[in-house]
Scaffold this motif. Structure first.
Motif, PDB file in Angstrom:
ATOM      1  N   HIS B 207      -8.076 120.031 -19.048  1.00 57.61           N
ATOM      2  CA  HIS B 207      -6.722 119.727 -19.506  1.00 57.61           C
ATOM      3  C   HIS B 207      -6.746 119.161 -20.913  1.00 57.61           C
ATOM      4  O   HIS B 207      -5.718 118.759 -21.440  1.00 57.61           O
ATOM      5  CB  HIS B 207      -6.058 118.720 -18.559  1.00 57.61           C
ATOM      6  CG  HIS B 207      -5.755 119.292 -17.218  1.00 57.61           C
ATOM      7  ND1 HIS B 207      -4.870 120.329 -17.042  1.00 57.61           N
ATOM      8  CD2 HIS B 207      -6.227 119.004 -15.988  1.00 57.61           C
ATOM      9  CE1 HIS B 207      -4.817 120.638 -15.759  1.00 57.61           C
ATOM     10  NE2 HIS B 207      -5.641 119.851 -15.092  1.00 57.61           N
ATOM     11  N   GLU B 208      -7.967 119.072 -21.484  1.00 59.15           N
ATOM     12  CA  GLU B 208      -8.094 118.497 -22.821  1.00 59.15           C
ATOM     13  C   GLU B 208      -7.809 119.574 -23.858  1.00 59.15           C
ATOM     14  O   GLU B 208      -8.683 120.331 -24.252  1.00 59.15           O
ATOM     15  CB  GLU B 208      -9.509 117.937 -23.010  1.00 59.15           C
ATOM     16  CG  GLU B 208      -9.849 116.762 -22.138  1.00 59.15           C
ATOM     17  CD  GLU B 208      -9.041 115.525 -22.511  1.00 59.15           C
ATOM     18  OE1 GLU B 208      -8.666 115.384 -23.696  1.00 59.15           O
ATOM     19  OE2 GLU B 208      -8.780 114.695 -21.607  1.00 59.15           O
ATOM     20  N   MET B 209      -6.550 119.611 -24.314  1.00 58.05           N
ATOM     21  CA  MET B 209      -6.162 120.680 -25.229  1.00 58.05           C
ATOM     22  C   MET B 209      -6.861 120.561 -26.576  1.00 58.05           C
ATOM     23  O   MET B 209      -7.202 121.561 -27.199  1.00 58.05           O
ATOM     24  CB  MET B 209      -4.647 120.668 -25.437  1.00 58.05           C
ATOM     25  CG  MET B 209      -3.880 121.080 -24.202  1.00 58.05           C
ATOM     26  SD  MET B 209      -4.487 122.652 -23.542  1.00 58.05           S
ATOM     27  CE  MET B 209      -4.325 122.340 -21.806  1.00 58.05           C
ATOM     28  N   SER B 210      -7.112 119.324 -27.021  1.00 57.79           N
ATOM     29  CA  SER B 210      -7.770 119.180 -28.319  1.00 57.79           C
ATOM     30  C   SER B 210      -9.200 119.709 -28.233  1.00 57.79           C
ATOM     31  O   SER B 210      -9.685 120.346 -29.161  1.00 57.79           O
ATOM     32  CB  SER B 210      -7.755 117.719 -28.765  1.00 57.79           C
ATOM     33  OG  SER B 210      -8.367 116.918 -27.793  1.00 57.79           O
ATOM     34  N   ARG B 246       3.672 128.817 -23.282  1.00 60.77           N
ATOM     35  CA  ARG B 246       4.419 127.880 -24.127  1.00 60.77           C
ATOM     36  C   ARG B 246       4.986 126.739 -23.303  1.00 60.77           C
ATOM     37  O   ARG B 246       4.873 125.574 -23.676  1.00 60.77           O
ATOM     38  CB  ARG B 246       5.565 128.611 -24.851  1.00 60.77           C
ATOM     39  CG  ARG B 246       5.127 129.281 -26.148  1.00 60.77           C
ATOM     40  CD  ARG B 246       6.322 129.502 -27.064  1.00 60.77           C
ATOM     41  NE  ARG B 246       7.292 130.418 -26.497  1.00 60.77           N
ATOM     42  CZ  ARG B 246       7.196 131.748 -26.622  1.00 60.77           C
ATOM     43  NH1 ARG B 246       6.220 132.277 -27.308  1.00 60.77           N
ATOM     44  NH2 ARG B 246       8.106 132.527 -26.069  1.00 60.77           N
ATOM     45  N   ALA B 247       5.561 127.084 -22.153  1.00 61.97           N
ATOM     46  CA  ALA B 247       6.162 126.050 -21.305  1.00 61.97           C
ATOM     47  C   ALA B 247       5.088 125.079 -20.814  1.00 61.97           C
ATOM     48  O   ALA B 247       5.266 123.857 -20.832  1.00 61.97           O
ATOM     49  CB  ALA B 247       6.870 126.692 -20.115  1.00 61.97           C
ATOM     50  N   PHE B 248       3.929 125.632 -20.416  1.00 63.38           N
ATOM     51  CA  PHE B 248       2.840 124.771 -19.933  1.00 63.38           C
ATOM     52  C   PHE B 248       2.348 123.842 -21.036  1.00 63.38           C
ATOM     53  O   PHE B 248       2.203 122.636 -20.843  1.00 63.38           O
ATOM     54  CB  PHE B 248       1.679 125.636 -19.422  1.00 63.38           C
ATOM     55  CG  PHE B 248       0.411 124.852 -19.175  1.00 63.38           C
ATOM     56  CD1 PHE B 248       0.312 124.013 -18.082  1.00 63.38           C
ATOM     57  CD2 PHE B 248      -0.654 124.941 -20.057  1.00 63.38           C
ATOM     58  CE1 PHE B 248      -0.843 123.281 -17.855  1.00 63.38           C
ATOM     59  CE2 PHE B 248      -1.816 124.209 -19.841  1.00 63.38           C
ATOM     60  CZ  PHE B 248      -1.899 123.381 -18.744  1.00 63.38           C
ATOM     61  N   LEU B 249       2.125 124.399 -22.218  1.00 60.13           N
ATOM     62  CA  LEU B 249       1.596 123.587 -23.313  1.00 60.13           C
ATOM     63  C   LEU B 249       2.598 122.513 -23.714  1.00 60.13           C
ATOM     64  O   LEU B 249       2.210 121.377 -24.017  1.00 60.13           O
ATOM     65  CB  LEU B 249       1.256 124.476 -24.510  1.00 60.13           C
ATOM     66  CG  LEU B 249      -0.006 125.309 -24.314  1.00 60.13           C
ATOM     67  CD1 LEU B 249      -0.124 126.380 -25.378  1.00 60.13           C
ATOM     68  CD2 LEU B 249      -1.234 124.421 -24.305  1.00 60.13           C
ATOM     69  N   ASP B 254       3.415 117.288 -24.731  1.00 65.34           N
ATOM     70  CA  ASP B 254       4.486 116.319 -24.956  1.00 65.34           C
ATOM     71  C   ASP B 254       5.466 116.394 -23.790  1.00 65.34           C
ATOM     72  O   ASP B 254       6.441 117.156 -23.844  1.00 65.34           O
ATOM     73  CB  ASP B 254       5.202 116.620 -26.281  1.00 65.34           C
ATOM     74  CG  ASP B 254       6.219 115.537 -26.600  1.00 65.34           C
ATOM     75  OD1 ASP B 254       6.349 114.594 -25.810  1.00 65.34           O
ATOM     76  OD2 ASP B 254       6.862 115.657 -27.658  1.00 65.34           O
ATOM     77  N   PRO B 255       5.183 115.629 -22.752  1.00 62.73           N
ATOM     78  CA  PRO B 255       6.003 115.728 -21.538  1.00 62.73           C
ATOM     79  C   PRO B 255       7.495 115.554 -21.809  1.00 62.73           C
ATOM     80  O   PRO B 255       8.329 116.186 -21.160  1.00 62.73           O
ATOM     81  CB  PRO B 255       5.467 114.589 -20.658  1.00 62.73           C
ATOM     82  CG  PRO B 255       4.093 114.333 -21.179  1.00 62.73           C
ATOM     83  CD  PRO B 255       4.122 114.644 -22.639  1.00 62.73           C
ATOM     84  N   ALA B 256       7.832 114.689 -22.785  1.00 63.55           N
ATOM     85  CA  ALA B 256       9.245 114.431 -23.044  1.00 63.55           C
ATOM     86  C   ALA B 256       9.918 115.667 -23.624  1.00 63.55           C
ATOM     87  O   ALA B 256      11.071 115.963 -23.323  1.00 63.55           O
ATOM     88  CB  ALA B 256       9.396 113.253 -23.997  1.00 63.55           C
ATOM     89  N   ASP B 259      11.329 119.209 -21.301  1.00 64.95           N
ATOM     90  CA  ASP B 259      12.671 119.448 -20.773  1.00 64.95           C
ATOM     91  C   ASP B 259      13.532 120.127 -21.828  1.00 64.95           C
ATOM     92  O   ASP B 259      14.209 121.114 -21.553  1.00 64.95           O
ATOM     93  CB  ASP B 259      13.327 118.123 -20.365  1.00 64.95           C
ATOM     94  CG  ASP B 259      12.623 117.544 -19.146  1.00 64.95           C
ATOM     95  OD1 ASP B 259      12.010 118.343 -18.414  1.00 64.95           O
ATOM     96  OD2 ASP B 259      12.692 116.321 -18.943  1.00 64.95           O
ATOM     97  N   VAL B 260      13.448 119.556 -23.041  1.00 62.38           N
ATOM     98  CA  VAL B 260      14.256 120.096 -24.130  1.00 62.38           C
ATOM     99  C   VAL B 260      13.963 121.565 -24.318  1.00 62.38           C
ATOM    100  O   VAL B 260      14.852 122.411 -24.323  1.00 62.38           O
ATOM    101  CB  VAL B 260      13.944 119.332 -25.444  1.00 62.38           C
ATOM    102  CG1 VAL B 260      14.812 119.860 -26.566  1.00 62.38           C
ATOM    103  CG2 VAL B 260      14.163 117.837 -25.224  1.00 62.38           C
ATOM    104  N   LEU B 261      12.673 121.861 -24.400  1.00 56.92           N
ATOM    105  CA  LEU B 261      12.278 123.241 -24.657  1.00 56.92           C
ATOM    106  C   LEU B 261      12.759 124.166 -23.549  1.00 56.92           C
ATOM    107  O   LEU B 261      13.298 125.237 -23.803  1.00 56.92           O
ATOM    108  CB  LEU B 261      10.752 123.315 -24.775  1.00 56.92           C
ATOM    109  CG  LEU B 261      10.212 124.706 -25.133  1.00 56.92           C
ATOM    110  CD1 LEU B 261       9.282 124.617 -26.314  1.00 56.92           C
ATOM    111  CD2 LEU B 261       9.530 125.356 -23.950  1.00 56.92           C
TER     112      LEU B 261
END
Lengths: 259, 290
Positions: B207-210, B246-249, B254-256, B259-261
């Motif tokens: 889960h470490e995207m970096s 895109r939705a997963f990333l 940025d969990p916050a 929703d917006v996206l």
């Protein structure tokens, strides 16, 4: 009545009952007779050193023999119980259910008469004792060890297998050592029970120098017409079982900390 | 063409998974996976939990038995029932989310037991290899420590050293940092980064995207038991083509904002999934370079 008063009244009543029972026993019992029967110093002196050099030593030897054999057989039964081979599982279940369900007394009598019938040559008395105590103990220990093996997390086997270990190697090197650490407290408990069960080996028919504590005590009871040897034998059992019990509690505490 | 391509691949492919299906009872966890990991390549598998990433990884060394499909590791078809899986597993290092160190053995004992019992190395020989690998993960001074005395990060580094002590040709990492406190993650990732730099073949579920962005040669995004998108990290992680990626990333990074996206650009209408897939396939197909 206020809450405080009620608590006080109940507490008083509880102590009152205790004092009453103690008084009744104290007055009803014939203390002189009891002292003569159980605390006869002359009879007590006569028991030494045999009670230690023969009886205590035999009790310990029988228990250790039975425990060692029972542990090995118990481990085998536990592995059979967990085997993928159905007949092995059946055999293990049948064995465990039988020996847990039948009084140890009957097993000892059956062995005492059965073994000489089965083998014309008289086999070593120690072997018979080891068999008798071990056969019964194994049934209990098998269930304990099985629970221990199952309590080792699956990840341990997976890690072992992913390093290239065969199922048998993973079991021997990784799972069983951990299982034994988990079941150490109940196994020590089993040792206590076995110590007391060793008092049944007289049913196998023993000569004088093979007496363990209980048989030794009863023999001395008949000779001296005094219950003092019984008390002495009891105290020696406690000398074995109390430290073991202490050990169990310490092991349990250690296990609890490790979690 | 496929035949010739296949032969070339066999030479260079460390892991080759074809049409892999895995079901647990009625639950179909993997629905036909095809992936290839080349020698020396670092591939990260990302995706939401329950997407089948870990199951895929566990199928590679047969900790899970695939329902159908084939898995070839270093040229050996591990799904073949006649293959001695224990022999193949020696060549595959595996690192678990829960570390799975052997608690009854010291760090050194953890590193030597399989060397001695599986590879038949002598104790001094095994200990020498073990010490070298403990140094490699920065824990030379912990060789006598039992796992319970080590922090999570240290335990995981010992677990990596344990796998390395077998001299594996490739390493599988199953969410190696997910069970760690955030401040301990860095040490473990640093060790993994070092391995990647040394040219180790690695398949990493993470889960470490970096880490995926910086270390991976290729990133695979899985969802619902299938590979949705795969390609170089700058594409999959930084500029994903697929709406589900895109939705997963967005959720992970940025969990916050997630929703917006999801509200602003509903994924479903923009998702003519089959055409997009077809379009993309030639571009990121990992087999093409060969």
């Amino acid at each position: 009545m206020s809450r405080r008063n009620r608590t006080r009244a109940i507490r008083t009543a509880q102590y009152g009952v205790l004092v009453l029972v103690v008084l009744i026993v104290a007055f009803a019992a014939d203390w002189g007779e009891l002292r003569r029967a159980f605390f006869d110093v002359e009879v007590a002196k006569k028991q030494f050193p045999d009670v230690v050099t023969t009886a205590l030593v035999n009790t310990v030897v029988y228990t250790v023999l039975g425990f060692g054999f029972g542990l090995a057989l118990g481990l085998l039964l536990a592995l059979m119980r967990l085997s993928r081979v159905l007949p092995y599982r059946w055999l293990a279940v049948a064995y465990i259910e039988f020996f847990r369900g039948v009084p140890a007394l009957l097993v000892f009598i059956a062995l005492g008469f059965g073994v000489p019938l089965a083998f014309e040559v008289s086999i070593n008395q120690y072997v018979t004792v080891m068999l008798a105590l071990g056969l019964v103990g194994a049934a209990y220990m098998a269930e304990t060890i099985r629970a221990g093996i199952r309590a080792v997390p699956r990840g341990q086997t997976e890690a072992a297998r992913s390093l290239g270990m065969s199922p048998a190697r993973a079991m021997v090197s990784i799972v069983i050592p951990q299982a034994f650490r988990i079941v150490l407290p109940p196994l020590a408990n089993e040792l206590i029970l076995l110590t007391k069960d060793s008092s049944l080996v007289y049913l196998l028919g023993l000569s004088m120098d093979q007496y363990e504590l209980a048989k030794f005590g009863r023999d001395a009871l008949n000779q001296n017409r005094s219950l003092t040897p019984i008390l002495i034998a009891g105290l020696f059992y406690l000398a074995i079982t109390l430290p073991l019990g202490h050990l169990v509690r310490r092991l349990e505490a250690r296990t609890a900390r490790a979690r | 063409m496929t035949g010739a391509g296949g032969m070339v691949q066999d030479g260079a492919a460390a892991i080759e998974v074809k049409a892999l299906h895995k079901s647990f009872g009625a639950l179909e966890v993997l629905r036909g996976i095809d992936i290839t990991v080349r020698r020396g390549e670092v591939v990260c598998v990302i995706g939401p939990s329950g997407s089948g990433k870990s199951t895929l990884l566990r199928c590679v060394n047969l900790l899970e038995e695939p329902t159908s499909g084939t898995v070839r590791v270093a040229g050996v078809e591990v799904t073949d029932p006649d293959v001695d899986i224990d022999r193949v597993r020696r060549r595959i290092g595996m690192v678990f989310q829960a570390f799975n160190l052997f608690p009854h053995l010291s760090a050194l004992g953890n590193l030597t037991i399989a060397q001695r019992r599986v590879l038949g190395r002598s104790r001094p020989e095994a200990e020498e290899v073990a010490r070298r690998n403990l140094r490699r993960v920065g824990l030379a001074e912990k060789e006598d420590s039992y796992p319970a005395r080590l922090s999570g990060g240290q335990q995981q580094r010992v677990a990596i050293a344990r796998a390395l002590s077998m001299g594996p040709e490739l390493m599988l990492f199953d969410e190696p940092t997910s069970a760690l406190d955030p401040e301990l993650v860095g040490d473990v990732l640093a060790v993994m980064r070092g391995l990647a730099d040394e040219g180790m073949t690695m398949l990493v579920v993470t889960h470490e995207m970096s880490f995926a962005r910086e270390v991976a040669d290729r990133v695979i995004f899985m969802d619902g038991g299938a590979v949705v998108e795969e390609g170089p990290p700058e594409q999959v992680v930084t500029d994903p083509r697929h709406a589900r990626t895109r939705a997963f990333l967005a959720r992970v990074l940025d969990p916050a904002a997630a929703d917006v996206l999801e509200h602003e650009s509903p994924p479903s209408p923009q998702q003519p999934s089959t055409p997009t897939n077809r379009q993309r396939e030639p571009k990121d197909g990992p087999r093409e370079p060969f």
